[in-house]
Design a protein around this motif. Sequence first.
Motif, PDB file in Angstrom:
ATOM      1  N   ASP A  39       0.857  -1.172   0.000  1.00 46.00           N
ATOM      2  CA  ASP A  39       0.000   0.000   0.000  1.00 46.00           C
ATOM      3  C   ASP A  39       0.903   1.235   0.000  1.00 46.00           C
ATOM      4  OD1 ASP A  39       0.921   0.205   2.618  1.00 46.00           O
ATOM      5  OD2 ASP A  39      -0.990  -0.330   3.533  1.00 46.00           O
ATOM      6  N   PHE A  40       0.313   2.421   0.049  1.00 48.92           N
ATOM      7  CA  PHE A  40       1.124   3.633  -0.109  1.00 48.92           C
ATOM      8  C   PHE A  40       2.138   3.793   1.012  1.00 48.92           C
ATOM      9  CE2 PHE A  40       1.794   8.236   0.631  1.00 48.92           C
ATOM     10  CZ  PHE A  40       2.458   8.531  -0.554  1.00 48.92           C
ATOM     11  N   SER A  41       1.685   3.754   2.262  1.00 45.55           N
ATOM     12  CA  SER A  41       2.617   3.981   3.367  1.00 45.55           C
ATOM     13  C   SER A  41       3.620   2.849   3.495  1.00 45.55           C
ATOM     14  CB  SER A  41       1.860   4.186   4.680  1.00 45.55           C
ATOM     15  OG  SER A  41       1.095   3.043   5.000  1.00 45.55           O
ATOM     16  N   GLY A  42       3.257   1.658   3.038  1.00 39.65           N
ATOM     17  CA  GLY A  42       4.140   0.515   3.156  1.00 39.65           C
ATOM     18  C   GLY A  42       5.139   0.356   2.035  1.00 39.65           C
ATOM     19  N   ALA A  43       4.885   0.985   0.896  1.00 37.85           N
ATOM     20  CA  ALA A  43       5.745   0.754  -0.265  1.00 37.85           C
ATOM     21  C   ALA A  43       6.340   2.019  -0.867  1.00 37.85           C
ATOM     22  CB  ALA A  43       4.955   0.004  -1.342  1.00 37.85           C
ATOM     23  N   ALA A  44       5.867   3.197  -0.472  1.00 37.08           N
ATOM     24  CA  ALA A  44       6.354   4.426  -1.092  1.00 37.08           C
ATOM     25  C   ALA A  44       7.864   4.591  -0.921  1.00 37.08           C
ATOM     26  CB  ALA A  44       5.612   5.639  -0.515  1.00 37.08           C
ATOM     27  N   VAL A  45       8.368   4.307   0.270  1.00 36.39           N
ATOM     28  CA  VAL A  45       9.805   4.433   0.511  1.00 36.39           C
ATOM     29  C   VAL A  45      10.589   3.522  -0.424  1.00 36.39           C
ATOM     30  CG1 VAL A  45      11.619   3.787   2.150  1.00 36.39           C
ATOM     31  CG2 VAL A  45       9.780   5.317   2.868  1.00 36.39           C
ATOM     32  N   LEU A  46      10.115   2.298  -0.613  1.00 42.59           N
ATOM     33  CA  LEU A  46      10.818   1.364  -1.477  1.00 42.59           C
ATOM     34  C   LEU A  46      10.721   1.781  -2.934  1.00 42.59           C
ATOM     35  CD1 LEU A  46       9.822  -2.020   0.178  1.00 42.59           C
ATOM     36  CD2 LEU A  46      11.764  -0.543   0.666  1.00 42.59           C
ATOM     37  N   ALA A  47       9.576   2.326  -3.326  1.00 40.97           N
ATOM     38  CA  ALA A  47       9.419   2.801  -4.696  1.00 40.97           C
ATOM     39  C   ALA A  47      10.392   3.933  -4.994  1.00 40.97           C
ATOM     40  CB  ALA A  47       7.975   3.269  -4.923  1.00 40.97           C
ATOM     41  N   VAL A  48      10.521   4.861  -4.062  1.00 37.83           N
ATOM     42  CA  VAL A  48      11.437   5.988  -4.247  1.00 37.83           C
ATOM     43  C   VAL A  48      12.885   5.518  -4.203  1.00 37.83           C
ATOM     44  CG1 VAL A  48      12.249   8.152  -3.221  1.00 37.83           C
ATOM     45  CG2 VAL A  48       9.795   7.686  -3.387  1.00 37.83           C
ATOM     46  N   ALA A  49      13.198   4.632  -3.283  1.00 33.90           N
ATOM     47  CA  ALA A  49      14.563   4.117  -3.182  1.00 33.90           C
ATOM     48  C   ALA A  49      14.983   3.426  -4.471  1.00 33.90           C
ATOM     49  CB  ALA A  49      14.670   3.149  -2.011  1.00 33.90           C
ATOM     50  N   ASP A  50      14.060   2.704  -5.063  1.00 33.97           N
ATOM     51  CA  ASP A  50      14.330   2.028  -6.329  1.00 33.97           C
ATOM     52  C   ASP A  50      14.552   3.046  -7.450  1.00 33.97           C
ATOM     53  OD1 ASP A  50      14.540  -0.165  -8.099  1.00 33.97           O
ATOM     54  OD2 ASP A  50      12.433   0.030  -8.647  1.00 33.97           O
ATOM     55  N   LYS A  51      13.650   4.006  -7.550  1.00 38.14           N
ATOM     56  CA  LYS A  51      13.721   4.992  -8.627  1.00 38.14           C
ATOM     57  C   LYS A  51      14.942   5.884  -8.498  1.00 38.14           C
ATOM     58  CE  LYS A  51      11.937   7.268 -12.164  1.00 38.14           C
ATOM     59  NZ  LYS A  51      11.771   6.622 -13.498  1.00 38.14           N
ATOM     60  N   GLN A  52      15.296   6.252  -7.281  1.00 37.64           N
ATOM     61  CA  GLN A  52      16.401   7.179  -7.049  1.00 37.64           C
ATOM     62  C   GLN A  52      17.762   6.480  -6.915  1.00 37.64           C
ATOM     63  OE1 GLN A  52      16.008  10.582  -6.965  1.00 37.64           O
ATOM     64  NE2 GLN A  52      13.840  10.331  -7.417  1.00 37.64           N
ATOM     65  N   GLY A  53      17.770   5.166  -6.991  1.00 37.33           N
ATOM     66  CA  GLY A  53      19.029   4.438  -6.882  1.00 37.33           C
ATOM     67  C   GLY A  53      19.666   4.501  -5.503  1.00 37.33           C
ATOM     68  N   LEU A  54      18.844   4.597  -4.463  1.00 35.39           N
ATOM     69  CA  LEU A  54      19.383   4.783  -3.119  1.00 35.39           C
ATOM     70  C   LEU A  54      20.044   3.516  -2.567  1.00 35.39           C
ATOM     71  CD1 LEU A  54      16.537   6.933  -1.497  1.00 35.39           C
ATOM     72  CD2 LEU A  54      18.640   7.689  -2.644  1.00 35.39           C
ATOM     73  N   TRP A  55      19.548   2.353  -2.960  1.00 36.03           N
ATOM     74  CA  TRP A  55      20.168   1.122  -2.473  1.00 36.03           C
ATOM     75  C   TRP A  55      21.620   1.037  -2.942  1.00 36.03           C
ATOM     76  CZ3 TRP A  55      17.385  -0.952   1.172  1.00 36.03           C
ATOM     77  CH2 TRP A  55      15.973  -0.903   1.116  1.00 36.03           C
ATOM     78  N   THR A  56      21.826   1.304  -4.230  1.00 32.66           N
ATOM     79  CA  THR A  56      23.189   1.269  -4.766  1.00 32.66           C
ATOM     80  C   THR A  56      24.055   2.341  -4.117  1.00 32.66           C
ATOM     81  OG1 THR A  56      22.402   0.435  -6.897  1.00 32.66           O
ATOM     82  CG2 THR A  56      24.553   1.490  -6.869  1.00 32.66           C
ATOM     83  N   LYS A  57      23.472   3.513  -3.902  1.00 34.22           N
ATOM     84  CA  LYS A  57      24.213   4.622  -3.294  1.00 34.22           C
ATOM     85  C   LYS A  57      24.804   4.218  -1.948  1.00 34.22           C
ATOM     86  CE  LYS A  57      23.583   9.375  -1.633  1.00 34.22           C
ATOM     87  NZ  LYS A  57      22.657  10.541  -1.584  1.00 34.22           N
ATOM     88  N   TYR A  58      24.068   3.415  -1.193  1.00 34.32           N
ATOM     89  CA  TYR A  58      24.524   3.045   0.142  1.00 34.32           C
ATOM     90  C   TYR A  58      25.069   1.616   0.206  1.00 34.32           C
ATOM     91  CZ  TYR A  58      22.662   7.469   1.640  1.00 34.32           C
ATOM     92  OH  TYR A  58      22.441   8.826   1.785  1.00 34.32           O
ATOM     93  N   GLY A  59      25.373   1.045  -0.959  1.00 30.95           N
ATOM     94  CA  GLY A  59      26.046  -0.253  -0.995  1.00 30.95           C
ATOM     95  C   GLY A  59      25.188  -1.417  -0.557  1.00 30.95           C
ATOM     96  N   LEU A  60      23.909  -1.374  -0.895  1.00 31.91           N
ATOM     97  CA  LEU A  60      22.978  -2.423  -0.500  1.00 31.91           C
ATOM     98  C   LEU A  60      22.285  -3.028  -1.722  1.00 31.91           C
ATOM     99  CD1 LEU A  60      21.235  -0.545   2.462  1.00 31.91           C
ATOM    100  CD2 LEU A  60      23.011  -2.308   2.669  1.00 31.91           C
TER     101      LEU A  60
END
Length: 329
Positions: A39-60
């Motif tokens: 749902d929105f509150s449960g997945a928005a962070v992951l959607a943004v992290a995916d789109k913004q490349g945040l996982w790669t940025k922090y070595g995850l």
Amino acid sequence: MKVPLWTAAAALVLLLPITGCSSGESDGSKEVKFGYIADFSGAAVLAVADKQGLWTKYGLTPQLKAFTNGPLQIQALGSGDLDFGYIGSGAAWLPASGKAKIIAPNMLGIADRVITHADSGIKSITDLKGKKIGVPEGTSGDMILQLALKQAGLTVKDVQKVNMDPSTVVTAFSAKQIDAAAIWYPLIDTIKKNVSDLVELTKSEDFYPQISFPSSFVARNEIVKNDPATTTKVLKVIQEADNWIAAHAPEAEQLTATFLKAPAEQFKGASAVTKILSTSELVKLTGDGTVGGWYKNLADIFVDMGKLTQSPDPNTYFTADLYKSAASG
């Protein structure tokens, strides 16, 4: 709990397979197993992290798995099948009982309502005495109902509380098989398609800020204790994504729909029934004890509901210092 505490949108989600974000794993990247609710509150962070490349940025490199509720994720954390996860306010009693650590507050839920039919003759919560109320057991809707009854000088023994799953509440209310319902948006939007004249007797915001209903990101007890470096990296992903969502809520709705491969209209307006706070706001509220107060108040409610025997100090299960240090580093 008699029935596992479900997060507010459990009826709307689909169980999705494990999947990694599009960034993929790179040399030296740390894999983390991360649960979420679709749902929105449960997945928005992951959607943004995916789109913004945040996982790669922090070595995850995340391995993501969708769940229909928070308690199932707590079980998966306990068995080692997950490292991190997401829960709604209805499942916060589980970290409070020592089964996981809350590493970050998320959005505040303001979607819950106690509703009735305009022609029911029910004008206030007091008028619910003796009435049949449909409610999903152990959810945030259940919490709102109990708070509202207590405020009106009533208890659940004064009403006919009928435990139903969320979709059954929608059907029963629309068919006037129950006098009232304790339920949430967007399910209420579904009800409104058949019942145009419903009345909202109380809402989440009626109790804010004295009582707030935060969703949260959680972690295995062991990973917080033994691998604070990875936990801090995950927190940085969450915090950076939170900042983006706070500044771009409508775009976050669209990103979440795309991430979940769902129709855009399913998430349009979702941010209007959540209170979105930036990381700087959450850090401030963590530092002054407000966030700890949110969890303490929830624990007090869980004691009243019989889910906890006592209300523990939030410092025993909310890693406030780790959250603040991740934001400052």
